[in-house]
Structure formats: C-alpha cells, structure tokens
Design a protein around this motif. Structure first.
Motif, PDB file in Angstrom:
ATOM      1  N   UNK A   1       0.808  -1.324   0.010  1.00 24.39           N
ATOM      2  CA  UNK A   1      -0.183  -0.126   0.010  1.00 24.39           C
ATOM      3  C   UNK A   1       0.952   1.374  -0.031  1.00 24.39           C
ATOM      4  N   UNK A   2       0.550   2.291  -0.914  1.00 28.95           N
ATOM      5  CA  UNK A   2       1.079   3.679  -0.684  1.00 28.95           C
ATOM      6  C   UNK A   2       0.555   4.323   0.443  1.00 28.95           C
ATOM      7  N   UNK A 192       6.360   4.544   0.883  1.00 30.14           N
ATOM      8  CA  UNK A 192       5.884   5.706   1.783  1.00 30.14           C
ATOM      9  C   UNK A 192       6.455   6.821   1.625  1.00 30.14           C
ATOM     10  N   UNK A 193       5.723   7.918   1.627  1.00 33.66           N
ATOM     11  CA  UNK A 193       6.232   9.210   0.884  1.00 33.66           C
ATOM     12  C   UNK A 193       6.134  10.256   2.018  1.00 33.66           C
ATOM     13  N   UNK A 194       7.058  10.812   2.555  1.00 31.84           N
ATOM     14  CA  UNK A 194       7.232  11.930   3.618  1.00 31.84           C
ATOM     15  C   UNK A 194       7.198  13.252   2.640  1.00 31.84           C
ATOM     16  N   UNK A 195       6.200  14.157   3.083  1.00 33.55           N
ATOM     17  CA  UNK A 195       6.309  15.473   2.422  1.00 33.55           C
ATOM     18  C   UNK A 195       5.956  16.658   3.376  1.00 33.55           C
ATOM     19  N   UNK A 217      -2.739   6.309  -8.237  1.00 28.72           N
ATOM     20  CA  UNK A 217      -2.606   5.815  -9.984  1.00 28.72           C
ATOM     21  C   UNK A 217      -1.423   4.912  -9.717  1.00 28.72           C
ATOM     22  N   UNK A 218      -0.504   5.131  -8.848  1.00 32.41           N
ATOM     23  CA  UNK A 218       0.709   4.057  -9.047  1.00 32.41           C
ATOM     24  C   UNK A 218       0.465   2.796  -8.323  1.00 32.41           C
ATOM     25  N   UNK A 219      -0.460   3.024  -7.439  1.00 30.34           N
ATOM     26  CA  UNK A 219      -0.589   1.535  -6.781  1.00 30.34           C
ATOM     27  C   UNK A 219      -1.603   0.613  -7.828  1.00 30.34           C
TER      28      UNK A 219
END
Ligand code: DX5
Ligand code: ZN
Length: 221
Positions: A1-2, A192-195, A217-219
């Motif tokens: 999962x993203x 996992x994206x930190x922003x 979309x990428x998932x």
C-alpha cells in the motif's frame, strides 16, 4: 500500500494540533515527526512533551524519525509518548542491531534511515529486524530542500534487493517530495512518501489530496 506521511516540520507550530487534524481528515495515513538533536544534524526541533501533546489530536500512525546521536538512550521515552514507528539513522547508532531489537521489544515498528551518501550495504545483516527503510532524498536537517536526483537509482536498487530476498519491507523517502518528484520515487519502488513543505501551507487538504491521488494511480499500475 502507498502511504503519505506529512512532516510536521513545515507546519505552523502555533496551530499544530489543528494542522495535524486537517492532514488527518484529508486522508494522510501517517504523521511524520522529525526529532533533531543539534548534534547529528545542525538544528534542534522538539521532543517528547510535544509528541505527547499532539498524540491527543489524531489516531494516525506516528512515524517518528530520530535524527539524534545514540538514539538508543531515548527509545523507551519515545515509546511512552506515543510513537508507533521509530526510525533511527544507521550513521548515528553504535549498535544498530540492538537498537532495532530494542524498538521491536517495545512492541513498535522499527525503521532504519540512510543519509544520501550512505551505501545500501549498511543495511546488510539487519534487514530481518526492520519494518521500513527510510532513504533520505536530501541531506537531513531542514525542510524545503531540493530532491537529490541520484536517489532515484538508490531506491530502485533497494527495491530490487528486497524483492530478491523476498522481504516485504516498506521503503520511505524523505526530502524534496512534491507533486513533480513523487512519480519518480513511486516508479522506483518507494511506497511511503514523506512530504513537509508540499503539504503544510494554506491548502493542507488540497495538497494531501493531490499527492494521494498520484500515489493511488501508481498503486493501480
Ligand atoms: C529533513 C526531514 C524531513 C523534512 C522534509 O531532515 O527529515 O522530514 O521535513 O521536508 P520537505 O518535504 O519540505 O523536503
Ligand atoms: Zn524526516
């Protein structure tokens, strides 16, 4: 999962609880909490009292990124103040293996972080004790820096190694992630994206939704 993990380092600290609640309501799954000690990195942020206090504002996963020398000293305290996942820097641990075990013994998820110039072989022999690898995509210390393009190859190389070993470990990326850089890191295998600066600003809800939409979309791909 993203997963999206907004970094509160870029939040408006006088309204911190409210800013976290807005990111939570917009759908962010984690809250990324950057603890800096003025020794491992050149600046100081905040510690346990702040984390205990914001723990009351959300039930989302507290993703605590320790940019601290010898973090083993503080694992029990961060567990007590509400961390769910604690990430330590390989460069800052004298006994990385035992620090990871310490985090897991507290019933928490354990992460290892690598600075941009630290090679992936720093992860050798500890991967079985790790739930997440955090690849720094800027040099740690400050929000709002530019993504280092060479990190895309590092992410892809790590994903390849984990796949070869049959290990289902999250890859978190941290630094310079925004709507124009996020696709490259997802494509390379980060999930996992930190922003920080790309989320906290006037339109927290809109920013979270925009990043989540791209991640979704990428998932599907
Ligand atoms: C930097 C921190 C990051 C920082 C990211 O040392 O670990 O979590 O908040 O900020 P942005 O997303 O603005 O680069
Ligand atoms: Zn961070």
């Amino acid at each position: 999962m993203n997963i999206l993990s907004p970094s509160i380092l870029s939040a408006d600290f006088k309204n911190l609880g409210d800013q976290i609640a807005r990111a939570d309501r917009a759908g962010a799954q984690y809250i990324h909490i950057d603890v800096m000690d003025g020794a491992f990195v050149p600046t100081i942020t905040f510690g346990m009292p702040v984390i205990s206090s914001i723990r009351k504002t959300t039930e989302k996963v507290f993703d605590v990124h320790l940019m601290v020398e010898n973090p083993d000293r503080f694992i029990d305290d961060f567990a007590a103040c509400g961390a769910d996942l604690i990430t330590v820097h390989a460069e800052a641990c004298t006994h990385l293996d035992s620090t990871l075990q310490h985090i897991r013994d507290k019933g928490l998820k354990a992460g290892v972080a690598l600075c941009p110039s630290t090679p992936l072989c720093a992860l050798d022999y500890v991967l079985k004790k790790v739930d997440m690898v955090l690849l720094m995509t800027v040099n740690p210390g400050f929000g709002g820096q530019k993504y280092i393009p060479e990190m895309t190859e590092k992410i892809a190389e790590l994903r390849k190694r984990l796949d070869l070993l049959g290990l289902n470990i999250d890859i978190e990326v941290d630094g310079g992630i925004n709507a124009s850089t996020i696709e490259a890191v997802l494509k390379a295998g980060a999930n996992v994206c930190v922003a920080g600066s790309a989320v906290f600003g006037d339109d927290i809800e809109g920013n979270v939704k925009k990043l989540l939409q791209i991640m979704k979309r990428y998932e599907e791909k």
